[in-house]
Design an enzyme around this catalytic site. Structure first.
Site, PDB file in Angstrom:
ATOM      1  N   ASP A  22      24.428  36.338  82.573  1.00 37.00           N
ATOM      2  CA  ASP A  22      23.650  35.671  81.530  1.00 37.00           C
ATOM      3  C   ASP A  22      22.252  35.405  82.067  1.00 37.00           C
ATOM      4  O   ASP A  22      22.099  34.793  83.131  1.00 37.00           O
ATOM      5  CB  ASP A  22      24.310  34.347  81.137  1.00 37.00           C
ATOM      6  CG  ASP A  22      25.653  34.549  80.438  1.00 37.00           C
ATOM      7  OD1 ASP A  22      26.024  35.712  80.200  1.00 37.00           O
ATOM      8  OD2 ASP A  22      26.326  33.549  80.137  1.00 37.00           O
ATOM      9  N   ASP A  68      32.250  33.952  67.754  1.00 38.53           N
ATOM     10  CA  ASP A  68      32.351  32.726  68.535  1.00 38.53           C
ATOM     11  C   ASP A  68      32.999  31.669  67.656  1.00 38.53           C
ATOM     12  O   ASP A  68      32.586  31.486  66.506  1.00 38.53           O
ATOM     13  CB  ASP A  68      30.958  32.258  68.958  1.00 38.53           C
ATOM     14  CG  ASP A  68      30.196  33.340  69.719  1.00 38.53           C
ATOM     15  OD1 ASP A  68      30.858  34.173  70.359  1.00 38.53           O
ATOM     16  OD2 ASP A  68      28.959  33.356  69.676  1.00 38.53           O
TER      17      ASP A  68
END
Length: 202
Positions: free
Chosen positions: A8, A130
């Site tokens: 990330d 998500d």
């Protein structure tokens, strides 16, 4: 099973956020390219790159780092974070992404996936679902929708998604283990591969 390590990237650094909150970091490392190479040395068969600045701001601020990682590693990479247009998705495929991960825009407008699937093989289109408290969330996990992951997964599969990246926000970044129930539900309801994310600690 394929284990896919995530790199990330935020402000050109490699970070691990707690439950997606940009102000809460477990880890911050200076060189994402070195982190990516280390994962490959450890035996990773694929890498998952997320441009967090893209996700939070909708602008591609880490493109040079993404390109450098693709150049430096010999394994395929999938890239997500802030893909809002067909052009942006195609640009990432053009720089060498094996798969692009479409999030908010796919949930808000499933026809986006259909349009992209006319340009590239569905296998190269992964949609990020998500979920928090049983419902799909968008815009960096800030906004709850009325759809369950299974409901939205079926719509996206029909539109041409080649795979689903499912993140359970309730356990994300806590390193306390996964909740298998929502993953089982998705696997049993859809015919495309499901990549499970969130809470994997061992």
């Amino acid at each position: 099973m394929i284990i896919i390590p995530a790199v990330d990237i935020k402000n050109q650094k490699c970070v691990q956020l707690i439950q997606g909150d940009p102000s809460k970091k477990h880890v911050e490392l200076d060189n994402p390219v070195e982190v990516a190479k280390r994962w490959e040395e450890e035996g990773a068969k694929m890498l998952h790159l997320v441009d967090l600045d893209g996700a939070f701001e909708g602008r591609r601020k880490n493109k040079e780092i993404l390109e450098k990682i693709i150049e430096e590693v010999n394994i395929p990479v999938e890239i997500g974070g802030g893909i809002r247009t067909i052009e942006d998705a195609m640009e990432l495929i053009d720089i060498g992404a094996e798969r692009v991960i479409i999030g908010t825009v796919a949930v808000q407008n499933p026809n986006f996936v259909e349009e992209l699937s006319k340009k590239v093989d569905s296998k190269r289109i992964m949609v990020a679902l998500d979920a928090k408290d049983g419902y799909v969330v968008i815009r960096g996990w800030k906004e709850k929708t009325k759809y369950t992951p299974v409901e939205m997964g079926k719509i996206l599969q029909e539109k041409g998604a080649g795979s689903i990246l499912f993140t359970n926000v309730n356990v994300e970044g806590l390193l306390k283990g996964i909740d298998t129930n929502p993953i089982k539900e998705l696997v049993n309801s859809l015919d495309i591969p499901i990549v499970a994310s969130g809470g994997v600690s061992s």
